[in-house]
Write an enzyme that holds these catalytic residues in place. Structure first.
Site, PDB file in Angstrom:
ATOM      1  N   HIS A 167      31.976  44.280  36.155  1.00  8.57           N
ATOM      2  CA  HIS A 167      33.382  43.890  36.291  1.00  8.57           C
ATOM      3  C   HIS A 167      34.252  44.499  35.184  1.00  8.57           C
ATOM      4  CE1 HIS A 167      32.236  40.456  33.534  1.00  8.57           C
ATOM      5  NE2 HIS A 167      33.452  40.708  33.065  1.00  8.57           N
ATOM      6  N   ASP A 198      26.016  42.466  38.326  1.00  8.95           N
ATOM      7  CA  ASP A 198      27.079  42.628  37.331  1.00  8.95           C
ATOM      8  C   ASP A 198      26.620  43.474  36.134  1.00  8.95           C
ATOM      9  OD1 ASP A 198      29.639  42.419  36.404  1.00  8.95           O
ATOM     10  OD2 ASP A 198      29.397  40.421  35.546  1.00  8.95           O
ATOM     11  N   SER A 277      32.946  40.445  27.466  1.00  9.30           N
ATOM     12  CA  SER A 277      32.134  40.833  28.621  1.00  9.30           C
ATOM     13  C   SER A 277      31.438  42.163  28.385  1.00  9.30           C
ATOM     14  CB  SER A 277      33.009  40.938  29.872  1.00  9.30           C
ATOM     15  OG  SER A 277      33.527  39.682  30.227  1.00  9.30           O
TER      16      SER A 277
END
Length: 423
Positions: A167, A198, A277
């Site tokens: 992402h 992911d 992230s």
């Protein structure tokens, strides 16, 4: 006249005598200007005579300065020399003491106490872990639709491979900019990504990279200390610490194309925010055990979400397997059990009910049938459909897993050999 002899007019017969010996006459009783009757100039016929002036009292003559005694002169020079030497020594001593005291004040002011010695940090201290990991952590910037997606990542190989979240790079054109801990930057190319797990892999063309050490996420236990490193809110090189709060926490999120992401996450209370992230979650030995990916928040939207001590990381064993497949094959292979799950089922005792079971698939080969309720997978209890999917995705193809299930009131056990999907 006012000086010399006093002049008086003598008689004619005594002229010669007075010339030889001046008569001893008494001085006038008073000055002429105060006794007019005795003024010789008032009466021209008054006798006058020259008389010597009265003896004057001379001012005392000062004594001549005598030359000092040679012995005394040497004594004075000795005393002066000793005084000068004493002054020089006092100045040197005072200066030395001043420097010493000023240095002492600079190092440890007496008012605030003595300065502590430089601490010797243990190899497993948080400071040592941060120093070990930071050179391997990067900030990733990806141009996305007129904006920039910001995330973190870490170097995973000497060839410049960098692991991050899907992402972070999704929606971009396949190129990114990578900023290292020392402030230098390099262009990076997206090698591949797996939206469902992911995980994404980038690569930079530079030889001076420092790969991070990859640990074993299966060896992690609840309560282990962990450190999260990354660029939350664009604050590069941020280090936060916490513990492992839970293991195999099922996570399901949506992808940009409407699909779903599944993984059994490592839960931690280390502070993680937007921008973390893709960054590493490391253990006390400085080894990467997970990839920070998701946070839970009380915020009303994703933009307002912030850390509340609920963060989740993809286990590194799962992420490493996916990254290896992306590098070698260009894509990742999903692990499957060969059965679908009924999303709406909620049994009173938990468990996941199977829907369609693929013929000759892993579940069918192990004896499972449609309608069976799987209660545990690899010894882990199941209560939601997401639980089974996440645990299957975490497991590598070819592994054999013990499954407990119910068929009606009867309980059964089976050994299921998982496989990779055919796509």
């Amino acid at each position: 006249m006012t000086d010399g002899w006093g002049y008086r007019r003598p008689d004619d017969d005594d002229w010669t005598a007075t010339q030889q010996t001046p008569p001893a006459v008494a001085p006038p009783a008073s000055f002429w200007w105060s006794d007019a009757l005795n003024d010789p100039w008032r009466d021209p016929h008054s006798p006058v005579a020259l008389v010597p002036p009265a003896e004057r009292v001379s001012a005392p003559v000062p004594e001549p300065l005598a030359e000092p005694d040679p012995t005394r002169r040497r004594t004075l020079w000795t005393v002066a020399g000793v005084a000068v030497l004493a002054g020089v020594l006092a100045g040197v001593l005072g200066g030395a003491m001043g420097v010493r005291f000023s240095d002492d004040r600079a190092v440890a002011p007496s008012v605030l106490g003595q300065a502590a010695a430089t601490p010797q940090r243990a190899p497993d201290s948080l400071a040592a872990v941060a120093r070990m990991v930071l050179p391997s952590v990067v900030t990733i910037r990806v141009p996305v639709e007129g904006s920039v997606s910001l995330g973190s990542g870490f170097v995973a190989s000497a060839e410049g491979h960098i692991i991050t979240n899907d992402h972070v790079v999704s929606g971009g054109s396949g190129v990114a900019s990578v900023i290292f801990d020392d402030g230098t930057s390099s262009p990076a190319k997206v090698i591949g990504a797996d939206p469902e797990s992911d995980v994404a892999v980038l690569q930079v063309q530079r030889k001076d990279v420092r790969p991070a050490l990859l640990g074993d996420s299966d060896a992690v236990v609840v309560g282990d200390p962990v450190v999260a490193v990354g660029s939350p809110l664009a604050l590069r090189g941020t280090v936060t610490a916490g513990i492992v709060s839970a293991l195999d926490r099922p996570i399901a999120t949506n992808t940009d194309d409407g699909g779903n992401r599944y993984y059994a996450a490592i839960q931690t209370d280390a502070a993680v925010n937007h921008g973390n992230s893709g960054g590493p979650l490391v253990d006390a030995a400085g080894q990467v055990v997970g990839i920070n990916a998701v946070i839970k928040s009380m915020g009303g939207s994703e933009e307002s979400a912030g850390n509340i001590g609920l963060a989740f990381a993809i286990p590194i064993n799962h992420a490493r397997r996916v990254a290896d497949e992306i590098i070698s094959d260009g894509r990742a292979h999903r692990t499957v059990i060969g059965a679908e799950v009924e999303e709406a089922f909620r049994g009173p005792a938990g468990g996941v009910r199977l829907g369609e079971v693929v013929a000759a698939g892993p579940a069918a080969e192990a004896g499972l049938r449609q309608g069976d309720v799987v209660t545990s997978f690899g010894g882990r209890p199941l209560s939601e459909p997401t639980d089974l999917i996440a645990l299957v995705r975490k497991t590598a193809p070819g592994e054999v897993v013990q499954v407990a299930y119910k068929r009606g009131p009867t309980s059964h056990n089976a050994s299921v050999t998982l496989v990779a999907d055919a796509d």
